[in-house]
Design a protein around this motif. Structure first.
Motif, PDB file in Angstrom:
ATOM      1  N   PRO A   2       0.917  -1.378   0.020  1.00  0.00           N
ATOM      2  CA  PRO A   2      -0.086  -0.010  -0.027  1.00  0.00           C
ATOM      3  C   PRO A   2       0.910   1.186  -0.033  1.00  0.00           C
ATOM      4  O   PRO A   2       2.012   1.424   0.542  1.00  0.00           O
ATOM      5  N   LYS A   3       0.222   2.287  -0.506  1.00  0.00           N
ATOM      6  CA  LYS A   3       1.041   3.469  -0.781  1.00  0.00           C
ATOM      7  C   LYS A   3       0.940   4.305   0.803  1.00  0.00           C
ATOM      8  O   LYS A   3       0.105   4.115   1.511  1.00  0.00           O
ATOM      9  N   ASP A  21      -8.697   8.735  -4.877  1.00  0.00           N
ATOM     10  CA  ASP A  21      -7.863   7.675  -5.563  1.00  0.00           C
ATOM     11  C   ASP A  21      -8.902   6.314  -5.540  1.00  0.00           C
ATOM     12  O   ASP A  21     -10.224   6.396  -5.174  1.00  0.00           O
ATOM     13  N   TYR A  22      -8.690   5.240  -6.125  1.00  0.00           N
ATOM     14  CA  TYR A  22      -9.529   3.993  -6.135  1.00  0.00           C
ATOM     15  C   TYR A  22      -8.804   2.930  -5.325  1.00  0.00           C
ATOM     16  O   TYR A  22      -7.559   2.656  -5.556  1.00  0.00           O
ATOM     17  N   VAL A  23      -9.657   2.255  -4.472  1.00  0.00           N
ATOM     18  CA  VAL A  23      -9.126   1.300  -3.371  1.00  0.00           C
ATOM     19  C   VAL A  23     -10.249   0.093  -3.541  1.00  0.00           C
ATOM     20  O   VAL A  23     -11.347   0.155  -3.942  1.00  0.00           O
ATOM     21  N   CYS A  80      -6.052  -0.282   2.886  1.00  0.00           N
ATOM     22  CA  CYS A  80      -6.810  -0.585   1.542  1.00  0.00           C
ATOM     23  C   CYS A  80      -5.883  -0.862   0.625  1.00  0.00           C
ATOM     24  O   CYS A  80      -4.455  -0.506   0.669  1.00  0.00           O
ATOM     25  N   GLU A  81      -6.240  -1.711  -0.372  1.00  0.00           N
ATOM     26  CA  GLU A  81      -5.477  -2.140  -1.559  1.00  0.00           C
ATOM     27  C   GLU A  81      -5.771  -1.120  -2.658  1.00  0.00           C
ATOM     28  O   GLU A  81      -6.871  -0.821  -3.030  1.00  0.00           O
ATOM     29  N   ASP A  82      -4.876  -0.772  -3.214  1.00  0.00           N
ATOM     30  CA  ASP A  82      -4.894   0.238  -4.503  1.00  0.00           C
ATOM     31  C   ASP A  82      -5.509  -0.625  -5.557  1.00  0.00           C
ATOM     32  O   ASP A  82      -5.301  -1.698  -5.772  1.00  0.00           O
ATOM     33  N   LYS A  85      -7.928   2.791 -11.688  1.00  0.00           N
ATOM     34  CA  LYS A  85      -8.824   3.702 -11.776  1.00  0.00           C
ATOM     35  C   LYS A  85      -9.861   3.205 -13.103  1.00  0.00           C
ATOM     36  O   LYS A  85      -9.510   2.864 -14.257  1.00  0.00           O
TER      37      LYS A  85
END
Length: 169
Positions: A2-3, A21-23, A80-82, A85
């Motif tokens: 994860p970031k 962002d999308y997770v 969360c996991e990325d 998009k």
């Protein structure tokens, strides 16, 4: 991996907020459900854990807003996991680029967006007529649907001017 969590930056003249962002939340965190806003716990229980792709955006109150179509869940920062998009959004009308053995255009409305580990990409599920499709489609197989004679919202065209009448200026 994860970031690292992004910090919100502010300036007196122009407040800056991190972009959305999308997770995915494929596991329920082990620390109970205190990380979910109390008003949203019932909805979260039916949507998390899953391979749904949520749009995540930081709100002024410190919660992140997870959006999945018309549903919104407020959560505190949590692992969360990325996710990639998505090209399309829930509720958009799309058509299949290749409808084999058919003279008519196959269209549908997106009702779900889920992550495919195999393709490492979002997959889209459509409602066609009154039937929910069990077949997932990748973005390459779809395009936005617009009725004939109408431009899509994102299309740009030159401004059209009326030609001058014949024999006149």
């Amino acid at each position: 991996m994860p970031k690292p969590q992004r910090e919100t930056q502010y300036s007196e003249s122009l407040p800056l907020k991190p972009e959305a962002d999308y997770v995915m939340l494929q596991r329920w965190p082990q620390d109970g459900d205190d990380w979910i806003h109390p008003d949203d716990r019932g909805m979260a229980a039916g949507m998390i854990p899953s391979d749904r792709i949520f749009r995540r955006e930081l709100q002024e109150d410190g919660y992140y807003e997870l959006t999945y179509g018309p549903r919104k869940i407020r959560v505190r920062p949590v692992m969360c996991e990325d996710a990639p998009k998505p090209v399309f959004e829930i509720g958009q009308f799309v058509k299949l680029k290749m409808a084999f053995e058919s003279d008519r255009t196959e269209t549908g409305r997106i009702f779900a967006i889920r992550y495919s580990q195999y393709h490492d990409a979002p997959q889209y599920y459509l409602i066609r007529g009154n039937m929910k499709s069990r077949t997932p489609y990748l973005a390459d197989a779809l395009e936005l649907f617009t009725p004939e004679g109408k431009l899509r919202e994102l299309d740009e065209s030159e401004k059209w001017t009326t030609p001058p009448p014949e024999g006149g200026q």
